[in-house]
Design a protein around this motif. Structure first.
Motif, PDB file in Angstrom:
ATOM      1  N   UNK A 156       0.693  -1.087  -0.094  1.00 38.29           N
ATOM      2  CA  UNK A 156       0.421   0.007   0.160  1.00 38.29           C
ATOM      3  C   UNK A 156       1.271   1.282   0.070  1.00 38.29           C
ATOM      4  N   UNK A 157       2.442   1.195   0.041  1.00 39.52           N
ATOM      5  CA  UNK A 157       2.813   2.389   0.485  1.00 39.52           C
ATOM      6  C   UNK A 157       3.820   2.527  -0.660  1.00 39.52           C
ATOM      7  N   UNK A 158       3.453   2.042  -2.208  1.00 39.20           N
ATOM      8  CA  UNK A 158       4.374   1.837  -3.446  1.00 39.20           C
ATOM      9  C   UNK A 158       4.182   3.413  -3.626  1.00 39.20           C
ATOM     10  N   UNK A 159       2.806   3.040  -3.554  1.00 34.06           N
ATOM     11  CA  UNK A 159       1.914   4.869  -4.163  1.00 34.06           C
ATOM     12  C   UNK A 159       3.135   6.104  -3.707  1.00 34.06           C
ATOM     13  N   UNK A 160       3.398   5.708  -2.211  1.00 38.04           N
ATOM     14  CA  UNK A 160       4.330   7.322  -1.279  1.00 38.04           C
ATOM     15  C   UNK A 160       5.317   7.387  -1.768  1.00 38.04           C
ATOM     16  N   UNK A 161       6.129   5.690  -2.373  1.00 35.59           N
ATOM     17  CA  UNK A 161       7.307   5.778  -3.033  1.00 35.59           C
ATOM     18  C   UNK A 161       7.904   6.250  -4.233  1.00 35.59           C
ATOM     19  N   UNK A 162       6.549   6.316  -4.838  1.00 38.93           N
ATOM     20  CA  UNK A 162       6.632   6.890  -6.669  1.00 38.93           C
ATOM     21  C   UNK A 162       6.411   8.156  -5.987  1.00 38.93           C
ATOM     22  N   UNK A 163       5.990   9.043  -5.167  1.00 39.05           N
ATOM     23  CA  UNK A 163       5.917   9.883  -4.520  1.00 39.05           C
ATOM     24  C   UNK A 163       6.936  11.100  -3.716  1.00 39.05           C
ATOM     25  N   UNK A 164       7.755   9.389  -3.240  1.00 43.76           N
ATOM     26  CA  UNK A 164       9.321  10.096  -2.621  1.00 43.76           C
ATOM     27  C   UNK A 164      10.260  10.602  -3.730  1.00 43.76           C
TER      28      UNK A 164
END
Length: 280
Positions: free
Chosen positions: A251-259
Motif C-alpha cells: 500500500x506504500x508503493x504510491x508513496x514511494x513513487x511520490x518520494x
C-alpha cells in the motif's frame, strides 16, 4: 481468575483431530506446528496467541486454510485473550479482528466483526488496534467516515507516544479534519514525531513522515519553502519506503513513487534558484 478455573476451547483432542484431517503434503509447516503442540514442545494455554499468529502469518503462505483449521485458530485467539493480560490480550483481539477485516486465509471477510474486535483490542491496550480504528474511521473503511472518532483513537495513541497515531494527528491538522486547519502545527507534529521515534518505530513510520515533510518544505506549507531540505526529506522517505514495500507493505508503493517524483521536483527547483553573488 486462575487459569485452572478458565474453560478453554482448545485442548489436545481438538488439536489432534485437526492434525489428523490436515493434508500434510499441502500444509507441511502447519503440520509441524500442530505436531509441536501434541508432543509438548508448545505449551497450552500459555503460548496460544503466539501459535495462532505463527499459523496465520508464517505457515504455508498464502494458502487458504480449511474450515476446521480456521476454527482452531479462532479458538486459539479466544483462549489467548482469557489467559493473557494487557497488550498481549489486546494483540490477540486485534489480530483476530484483522483476519475478519481482511478475509485472511479463508476467514469470512466481515469488516463489522473485525471492527468489533479492534474495539476490544483497543480497550485491552493494543496500540495497533487503536491505530486500526483510527484508520477505519479516517477513511470510512467498514464504517461511516467519522473524523471525530478517528481523532479520538489517534489522539490516544499520540498521547502515548505512538508514532503512526502521532503523524495521523498531524495529517488532521494539515487537512483541517475535525480540527481547524493549521499547517504550522502539522509541521511541528511531524518534526516532533521523528524526534520521538525509536529505531524500531522508524521502520513503519519514518518514510511517511519524511514524505510529508518533503512536501511541506517544497511547497512552503507550514514552514518557509526550502528545496534543499525538501530534497533531503524525499531521499530519506525513499530509503524507508523502499524497505517497507520490500517487506510486503504494498500500500506504500504510491508513496514511494511520490518520494522519487519529489526528488526530481526539488532538484529542478534548486537548479532554477538564482545563484547568490559571493562577496570577496
Amino acid at each position: 481468575m486462575r487459569k485452572s478455573a478458565i474453560v478453554f476451547h482448545v485442548n489436545m483432542k481438538k488439536v489432534k483431530r485437526v492434525a489428523d484431517r490436515l493434508d500434510r503434503a499441502e500444509y507441511p509447516e502447519t503440520a509441524e506446528v500442530l505436531d509441536a503442540i501434541l508432543d509438548g514442545s508448545v505449551r497450552l494455554p500459555d503460548d496460544l496467541g503466539e501459535v495462532a499468529d505463527e499459523l496465520m502469518y508464517e505457515c504455508d503462505l498464502p494458502k487458504i486454510f480449511p474450515y476446521d483449521l480456521r476454527d482452531l485458530v479462532k479458538d486459539m485467539y479466544f483462549d489467548a485473550m482469557k489467559c493473557e493480560v494487557n497488550e498481549d490480550a489486546g494483540a490477540s483481539a486485534n489480530n483476530l479482528g484483522a483476519h475478519y477485516y481482511n478475509g485472511a486465509r479463508g476467514f469470512e471477510k466481515n469488516c463489522k466483526t473485525g471492527i468489533l474486535w479492534y474495539i476490544k483490542g483497543a480497550r485491552l491496550g493494543s496500540s495497533v488496534a487503536r491505530e486500526n480504528l483510527g484508520y477505519c474511521y479516517y477513511y470510512g473503511n467498514g464504517v461511516e467516515q467519522d473524523y471525530e472518532k478517528a481523532f479520538k483513537w489517534f489522539s490516544i495513541g499520540a498521547f502515548l507516544g505512538e508514532p503512526v497515531s502521532t503523524y495521523k494527528i498531524g495529517d488532521m491538522y494539515r487537512n483541517g479534519y475535525h480540527v481547524d486547519m493549521d499547517k504550522n502545527t502539522a509541521f511541528l507534529i511531524y518534526k516532533r514525531c521523528l524526534l520521538l521515534m525509536s529505531d524500531e518505530d522508524r521502520q513503519d513510520a519514518a518514510g511517511p513522515v519524511y514524505l510529508r515533510l518533503g512536501d511541506m518544505y517544497y511547497s512552503g506549507s507550514g514552514t518557509p519553502a526550502d528545496a534543499r531540505e525538501a530534497l533531503e526529506c524525499y531521499r530519506l522517505a525513499q530509503c524507508y519506503l523502499e524497505e517497507m514495500v520490500e517487506n510486503g507493505q504494498e500500500s506504500y508503493r504510491s508513496s514511494l513513487d511520490r518520494a522519487m517524483e519529489g526528488q526530481i521536483k526539488a532538484q529542478e527547483a534548486l537548479l532554477q534558484a538564482p545563484v547568490k553573488e559571493q562577496r570577496p
